[in-house]
Motif scaffolding. Structure first.
Motif, PDB file in Angstrom:
ATOM      1  N   ILE A 193      23.276  45.245  36.942  1.00 32.17           N
ATOM      2  CA  ILE A 193      24.129  44.083  36.731  1.00 32.17           C
ATOM      3  C   ILE A 193      23.397  43.152  35.782  1.00 32.17           C
ATOM      4  CG2 ILE A 193      25.147  42.069  37.840  1.00 32.17           C
ATOM      5  CD1 ILE A 193      25.371  43.763  40.373  1.00 32.17           C
ATOM      6  N   LEU A 194      24.013  42.873  34.656  1.00 25.77           N
ATOM      7  CA  LEU A 194      23.382  42.039  33.646  1.00 25.77           C
ATOM      8  C   LEU A 194      24.228  40.798  33.425  1.00 25.77           C
ATOM      9  CD1 LEU A 194      22.627  44.902  31.139  1.00 25.77           C
ATOM     10  CD2 LEU A 194      21.066  43.889  32.775  1.00 25.77           C
ATOM     11  N   ALA A 195      23.587  39.618  33.438  1.00 25.71           N
ATOM     12  CA  ALA A 195      24.366  38.404  33.243  1.00 25.71           C
ATOM     13  C   ALA A 195      23.746  37.447  32.233  1.00 25.71           C
ATOM     14  CB  ALA A 195      24.572  37.697  34.573  1.00 25.71           C
ATOM     15  N   GLN A 196      22.417  37.422  32.094  1.00 23.56           N
ATOM     16  CA  GLN A 196      21.785  36.508  31.156  1.00 23.56           C
ATOM     17  C   GLN A 196      21.786  37.126  29.765  1.00 23.56           C
ATOM     18  OE1 GLN A 196      17.868  35.697  32.568  1.00 23.56           O
ATOM     19  NE2 GLN A 196      18.567  34.845  34.482  1.00 23.56           N
ATOM     20  N   PRO A 197      21.545  36.312  28.739  1.00 14.77           N
ATOM     21  CA  PRO A 197      21.458  36.878  27.399  1.00 14.77           C
ATOM     22  C   PRO A 197      20.389  37.964  27.336  1.00 14.77           C
ATOM     23  CG  PRO A 197      21.552  34.500  27.293  1.00 14.77           C
ATOM     24  CD  PRO A 197      21.418  34.871  28.743  1.00 14.77           C
ATOM     25  N   VAL A 198      20.798  39.138  26.912  1.00 15.65           N
ATOM     26  CA  VAL A 198      19.923  40.297  26.912  1.00 15.65           C
ATOM     27  C   VAL A 198      18.740  40.130  25.976  1.00 15.65           C
ATOM     28  CG1 VAL A 198      19.825  42.758  26.376  1.00 15.65           C
ATOM     29  CG2 VAL A 198      21.793  41.827  27.562  1.00 15.65           C
ATOM     30  N   GLU A 199      18.994  39.642  24.773  1.00 16.02           N
ATOM     31  CA  GLU A 199      17.934  39.531  23.785  1.00 16.02           C
ATOM     32  C   GLU A 199      16.760  38.727  24.341  1.00 16.02           C
ATOM     33  OE1 GLU A 199      18.044  41.076  20.826  1.00 16.02           O
ATOM     34  OE2 GLU A 199      20.084  41.780  21.088  1.00 16.02           O
ATOM     35  N   ALA A 200      17.042  37.612  25.005  1.00 16.00           N
ATOM     36  CA  ALA A 200      15.978  36.746  25.496  1.00 16.00           C
ATOM     37  C   ALA A 200      15.292  37.318  26.726  1.00 16.00           C
ATOM     38  CB  ALA A 200      16.535  35.361  25.799  1.00 16.00           C
ATOM     39  N   GLN A 201      16.067  37.782  27.671  1.00 14.19           N
ATOM     40  CA  GLN A 201      15.474  38.199  28.933  1.00 14.19           C
ATOM     41  C   GLN A 201      14.717  39.518  28.854  1.00 14.19           C
ATOM     42  OE1 GLN A 201      18.441  38.732  31.966  1.00 14.19           O
ATOM     43  NE2 GLN A 201      19.830  39.768  30.580  1.00 14.19           N
ATOM     44  N   PHE A 202      15.047  40.362  27.911  1.00 10.18           N
ATOM     45  CA  PHE A 202      14.411  41.668  27.797  1.00 10.18           C
ATOM     46  C   PHE A 202      13.520  41.815  26.567  1.00 10.18           C
ATOM     47  CE2 PHE A 202      18.079  42.515  30.501  1.00 10.18           C
ATOM     48  CZ  PHE A 202      17.476  43.212  31.533  1.00 10.18           C
ATOM     49  N   ALA A 203      13.378  40.769  25.757  1.00  6.47           N
ATOM     50  CA  ALA A 203      12.656  40.865  24.486  1.00  6.47           C
ATOM     51  C   ALA A 203      11.244  41.409  24.651  1.00  6.47           C
ATOM     52  CB  ALA A 203      12.628  39.509  23.793  1.00  6.47           C
ATOM     53  N   ASN A 204      10.517  40.927  25.633  1.00  2.68           N
ATOM     54  CA  ASN A 204       9.140  41.356  25.852  1.00  2.68           C
ATOM     55  C   ASN A 204       9.067  42.845  26.199  1.00  2.68           C
ATOM     56  OD1 ASN A 204       6.303  40.886  26.075  1.00  2.68           O
ATOM     57  ND2 ASN A 204       6.538  40.847  28.296  1.00  2.68           N
ATOM     58  N   LEU A 205      10.052  43.344  26.918  1.00  2.00           N
ATOM     59  CA  LEU A 205      10.065  44.754  27.308  1.00  2.00           C
ATOM     60  C   LEU A 205      10.577  45.645  26.178  1.00  2.00           C
ATOM     61  CD1 LEU A 205      11.457  44.423  30.951  1.00  2.00           C
ATOM     62  CD2 LEU A 205       9.074  44.420  30.187  1.00  2.00           C
ATOM     63  N   LEU A 206      11.601  45.172  25.464  1.00  2.00           N
ATOM     64  CA  LEU A 206      12.198  45.971  24.391  1.00  2.00           C
ATOM     65  C   LEU A 206      11.224  46.235  23.253  1.00  2.00           C
ATOM     66  CD1 LEU A 206      15.770  44.434  24.277  1.00  2.00           C
ATOM     67  CD2 LEU A 206      15.169  46.772  24.943  1.00  2.00           C
ATOM     68  N   LYS A 207      10.291  45.323  23.017  1.00  2.00           N
ATOM     69  CA  LYS A 207       9.357  45.542  21.911  1.00  2.00           C
ATOM     70  C   LYS A 207       8.419  46.712  22.181  1.00  2.00           C
ATOM     71  CE  LYS A 207       5.757  42.219  23.154  1.00  2.00           C
ATOM     72  NZ  LYS A 207       5.121  40.964  22.764  1.00  2.00           N
ATOM     73  N   ARG A 208       8.340  47.175  23.414  1.00  2.00           N
ATOM     74  CA  ARG A 208       7.495  48.318  23.779  1.00  2.00           C
ATOM     75  C   ARG A 208       8.263  49.640  23.797  1.00  2.00           C
ATOM     76  NH1 ARG A 208       2.249  47.265  22.993  1.00  2.00           N
ATOM     77  NH2 ARG A 208       1.794  45.167  23.689  1.00  2.00           N
ATOM     78  N   VAL A 209       9.543  49.600  23.448  1.00  2.00           N
ATOM     79  CA  VAL A 209      10.359  50.816  23.402  1.00  2.00           C
ATOM     80  C   VAL A 209      10.299  51.382  21.986  1.00  2.00           C
ATOM     81  CG1 VAL A 209      12.696  51.748  23.617  1.00  2.00           C
ATOM     82  CG2 VAL A 209      11.884  50.012  25.237  1.00  2.00           C
ATOM     83  N   PRO A 210       9.898  52.635  21.829  1.00  2.00           N
ATOM     84  CA  PRO A 210       9.859  53.226  20.484  1.00  2.00           C
ATOM     85  C   PRO A 210      11.225  53.181  19.808  1.00  2.00           C
ATOM     86  CG  PRO A 210       8.666  54.607  22.040  1.00  2.00           C
ATOM     87  CD  PRO A 210       9.382  53.550  22.848  1.00  2.00           C
TER      88      PRO A 210
END
Length: 189
Positions: A19-36
């Motif tokens: 379930i996702l409700a907050q802006p994705v870019e902000a809340q997941f930015a730190n994790l997404l930068k580690r995804v190839p």
């Protein structure tokens, strides 16, 4: 193969309950930068929002989740805030080339304790604390609250992953960028 099945099962289960409700870019930015950047599948889970949603409160998801942890049915920490699962799948053969799990927790976790609890071995990979788990997976601590794992894992592959994802933002395909942005734009849970 067993690791692949477990990861695939986890992906399917998380897909059903994410379930996702907050802006994705902000809340997941730190994790997404580690995804190839070669990722062609991705799941984003806001565990905070998931467990405080109306249905989760009504159905007692947090209690059931804690029972699952105690029963050994999940290895996801109870203090998980955000989770990103991504992979590069070879769709023709229905086989993953690689899989990455990134987790942001509410609390700091001691890598020495994790190594002891999981019967793993402490290590340092690319200058970061790591634990080699009996399943031949590496758990890497990127900062006090951010952890990641790569499958299949060799020390060399993990070091390459850590170094490559330390250099700027990932250049995801248009499809993955659209998938990440969709939850943000639509405001979906």
């Amino acid at each position: 193969m067993n690791v692949t099945r477990r990861f695939t099962s986890a992906l399917a289960c998380l897909l059903l309950v994410s379930i996702l409700a907050q802006p994705v870019e902000a809340q997941f930015a730190n994790l997404l930068k580690r995804v190839p950047s070669s990722a062609n599948t991705i799941i984003l889970v806001n565990a905070d929002k998931m467990f405080t949603s109306e249905v989760a409160l009504r159905e007692g998801w947090r209690t059931n989740f804690r029972r699952s942890i105690e029963a050994g049915l999940t290895h996801l920490p109870a203090d998980t805030k955000h989770l990103v699962l991504a992979s590069q799948e070879e769709f023709e053969y229905q086989h993953p080339v690689w899989q990455v799990g990134m987790l942001e927790s509410k609390d700091k976790h001691d890598m020495v304790y994790i190594a002891e609890k999981q019967s793993g071995t402490q290590d340092t990979v690319a200058g970061l604390p790591a634990v080699v788990l009996p399943s031949e997976q590496y758990l890497v601590q990127f900062d006090p609250f951010t952890y990641g794992t790569l499958v299949p894992a060799s020390r060399q592959a993990v070091a390459r992953w850590v170094k490559e994802t330390s250099e700027g933002e990932p250049g995801f395909s248009a499809y993955i960028q659209e998938a990440i942005g969709y939850a943000d734009e639509a405001g979906t849970e």
